[in-house]
Design a protein around this motif. Sequence first.
Motif, PDB file in Angstrom:
ATOM      1  N   UNK A 103       0.847  -1.205   0.000  1.00 26.51           N
ATOM      2  CA  UNK A 103       0.000   0.000   0.000  1.00 26.51           C
ATOM      3  C   UNK A 103       0.875   1.247   0.000  1.00 26.51           C
ATOM      4  N   UNK A 104       0.372   2.314  -0.588  1.00 25.29           N
ATOM      5  CA  UNK A 104       1.172   3.514  -0.756  1.00 25.29           C
ATOM      6  C   UNK A 104       1.775   4.050   0.523  1.00 25.29           C
ATOM      7  N   UNK A 105       0.994   4.055   1.618  1.00 25.25           N
ATOM      8  CA  UNK A 105       1.500   4.602   2.878  1.00 25.25           C
ATOM      9  C   UNK A 105       2.690   3.816   3.413  1.00 25.25           C
ATOM     10  N   UNK A 106       2.830   2.566   2.995  1.00 23.22           N
ATOM     11  CA  UNK A 106       3.875   1.663   3.488  1.00 23.22           C
ATOM     12  C   UNK A 106       5.092   1.635   2.573  1.00 23.22           C
ATOM     13  N   UNK A 107       4.997   2.269   1.403  1.00 22.64           N
ATOM     14  CA  UNK A 107       6.023   2.104   0.368  1.00 22.64           C
ATOM     15  C   UNK A 107       7.368   2.703   0.771  1.00 22.64           C
ATOM     16  N   UNK A 108       7.384   3.878   1.377  1.00 19.13           N
ATOM     17  CA  UNK A 108       8.669   4.493   1.733  1.00 19.13           C
ATOM     18  C   UNK A 108       9.464   3.591   2.654  1.00 19.13           C
ATOM     19  N   UNK A 109       8.815   3.070   3.694  1.00 16.51           N
ATOM     20  CA  UNK A 109       9.519   2.194   4.632  1.00 16.51           C
ATOM     21  C   UNK A 109       9.969   0.913   3.946  1.00 16.51           C
ATOM     22  N   UNK A 110       9.133   0.372   3.067  1.00 17.10           N
ATOM     23  CA  UNK A 110       9.493  -0.851   2.355  1.00 17.10           C
ATOM     24  C   UNK A 110      10.740  -0.642   1.496  1.00 17.10           C
ATOM     25  N   UNK A 111      10.816   0.492   0.797  1.00 17.97           N
ATOM     26  CA  UNK A 111      11.990   0.779  -0.030  1.00 17.97           C
ATOM     27  C   UNK A 111      13.224   1.026   0.823  1.00 17.97           C
ATOM     28  N   UNK A 112      13.031   1.663   1.965  1.00 16.91           N
ATOM     29  CA  UNK A 112      14.132   1.912   2.892  1.00 16.91           C
ATOM     30  C   UNK A 112      14.746   0.581   3.356  1.00 16.91           C
ATOM     31  N   UNK A 113      13.871  -0.331   3.731  1.00 16.33           N
ATOM     32  CA  UNK A 113      14.335  -1.639   4.203  1.00 16.33           C
ATOM     33  C   UNK A 113      14.925  -2.447   3.049  1.00 16.33           C
ATOM     34  N   UNK A 114      14.324  -2.338   1.865  1.00 17.72           N
ATOM     35  CA  UNK A 114      14.854  -3.053   0.703  1.00 17.72           C
ATOM     36  C   UNK A 114      16.297  -2.643   0.425  1.00 17.72           C
ATOM     37  N   UNK A 115      16.587  -1.357   0.538  1.00 18.15           N
ATOM     38  CA  UNK A 115      17.952  -0.888   0.339  1.00 18.15           C
ATOM     39  C   UNK A 115      18.908  -1.489   1.356  1.00 18.15           C
ATOM     40  N   UNK A 116      18.452  -1.594   2.613  1.00 17.30           N
ATOM     41  CA  UNK A 116      19.273  -2.201   3.656  1.00 17.30           C
ATOM     42  C   UNK A 116      19.514  -3.686   3.396  1.00 17.30           C
ATOM     43  N   UNK A 117      18.549  -4.337   2.762  1.00 18.11           N
ATOM     44  CA  UNK A 117      18.633  -5.776   2.521  1.00 18.11           C
ATOM     45  C   UNK A 117      19.315  -6.125   1.195  1.00 18.11           C
ATOM     46  N   UNK A 118      19.857  -5.124   0.525  1.00 18.43           N
ATOM     47  CA  UNK A 118      20.671  -5.404  -0.655  1.00 18.43           C
ATOM     48  C   UNK A 118      19.949  -5.373  -1.987  1.00 18.43           C
ATOM     49  N   UNK A 119      18.730  -4.840  -2.029  1.00 23.60           N
ATOM     50  CA  UNK A 119      18.015  -4.727  -3.295  1.00 23.60           C
ATOM     51  C   UNK A 119      18.515  -3.490  -4.025  1.00 23.60           C
ATOM     52  N   UNK A 120      19.257  -3.720  -5.103  1.00 21.04           N
ATOM     53  CA  UNK A 120      19.899  -2.617  -5.811  1.00 21.04           C
ATOM     54  C   UNK A 120      18.980  -1.948  -6.827  1.00 21.04           C
ATOM     55  N   UNK A 121      18.003  -2.687  -7.328  1.00 19.70           N
ATOM     56  CA  UNK A 121      17.111  -2.150  -8.352  1.00 19.70           C
ATOM     57  C   UNK A 121      15.669  -2.411  -7.949  1.00 19.70           C
ATOM     58  N   UNK A 122      15.251  -1.757  -6.877  1.00 22.02           N
ATOM     59  CA  UNK A 122      13.892  -1.922  -6.366  1.00 22.02           C
ATOM     60  C   UNK A 122      12.993  -0.814  -6.919  1.00 22.02           C
ATOM     61  N   UNK A 123      11.827  -1.213  -7.395  1.00 21.54           N
ATOM     62  CA  UNK A 123      10.881  -0.272  -7.974  1.00 21.54           C
ATOM     63  C   UNK A 123       9.570  -0.311  -7.199  1.00 21.54           C
ATOM     64  N   UNK A 124       8.991   0.835  -7.018  1.00 20.27           N
ATOM     65  CA  UNK A 124       7.749   0.904  -6.246  1.00 20.27           C
ATOM     66  C   UNK A 124       6.539   0.671  -7.141  1.00 20.27           C
ATOM     67  N   UNK A 125       5.660  -0.181  -6.663  1.00 19.26           N
ATOM     68  CA  UNK A 125       4.388  -0.436  -7.328  1.00 19.26           C
ATOM     69  C   UNK A 125       3.321  -0.301  -6.248  1.00 19.26           C
ATOM     70  N   UNK A 126       2.928   0.913  -5.933  1.00 20.23           N
ATOM     71  CA  UNK A 126       2.034   1.154  -4.795  1.00 20.23           C
ATOM     72  C   UNK A 126       0.588   0.790  -5.088  1.00 20.23           C
ATOM     73  N   UNK A 127      -0.067   0.251  -4.089  1.00 21.69           N
ATOM     74  CA  UNK A 127      -1.497  -0.042  -4.149  1.00 21.69           C
ATOM     75  C   UNK A 127      -2.250   1.018  -3.356  1.00 21.69           C
ATOM     76  N   UNK A 128      -3.530   1.076  -3.556  1.00 23.79           N
ATOM     77  CA  UNK A 128      -4.364   2.024  -2.825  1.00 23.79           C
ATOM     78  C   UNK A 128      -4.586   1.543  -1.396  1.00 23.79           C
TER      79      UNK A 128
END
Length: 241
Positions: A189-214
């Motif tokens: 969900x969109x409200x959760x996307x920033x934190x998800x991307x933040x954690x993805x970067x910490x976990x080694x995801x170099x090419x993470x793209x956001x696909x937000x849901x409502x």
Amino acid sequence: MKYYFLITGILCLLYYLVLVWHSKKLRSTFAVFWLFTGGAHLIIGCAPFPAYMYTFLSVVCGAGWICLILVEIRIFSAMFSQNEKRVDCLIVLGAQVRGKKITDSLKRRLDRAVMYLKKYPDTRVIVSGGQGPGEEISEADAMAAYLIRSGIDRERIIREDKSTSTIENLRYSRKYTDPEREDIGIVTNGFHMYRALLIAGQEGYRNAYKIPASSNPVFQINYLMREFFAVVHVWLKMMKK
């Protein structure tokens, strides 16, 4: 300043009542925050504090609002889709399942994933989520079943059914993909996307793209406030490393 606390307290309590009415629960997700916050504001607004105490409280509230706005700007910045592209793999982050029933937030994530997967038939998908209290099956199993019913080939679906948090969703999903080389779409969900991307970067995801849901518009303010505390918690953990 008294009027600020009284008006804010009343608004918080009214919003709590709206959440209770909409969810038919006294303690829906994070809703009690508004009950306690509203009550605290009303108590402060009615208390016979001396003028210097209200001056101190106004400084505290001002600092709190500044922090809230700065964090929410970050959260809002990630809520909207970037230019869509085909990715190698989607990761749909889990959310609560009641028994075997998909909840509203999770359904919205899955509907967004279905839309994407039908547009890009070569993209595979990881459904990530373990089994928690009140859940008869794992979130991954519930999500996979929903995708299959929605017309997604079961051969495209990978189940990660051990995780119990966003960090574990992304950490445990690593073994099913190559996060340093592949393009990975994160669905939440969109409200959760920033934190998800933040954690993805910490976990080694170099090419993470956001696909937000409502998300449910009635609960949107509630979700954004809860996410404020969650993001601050992640930031503090990052500072300790």
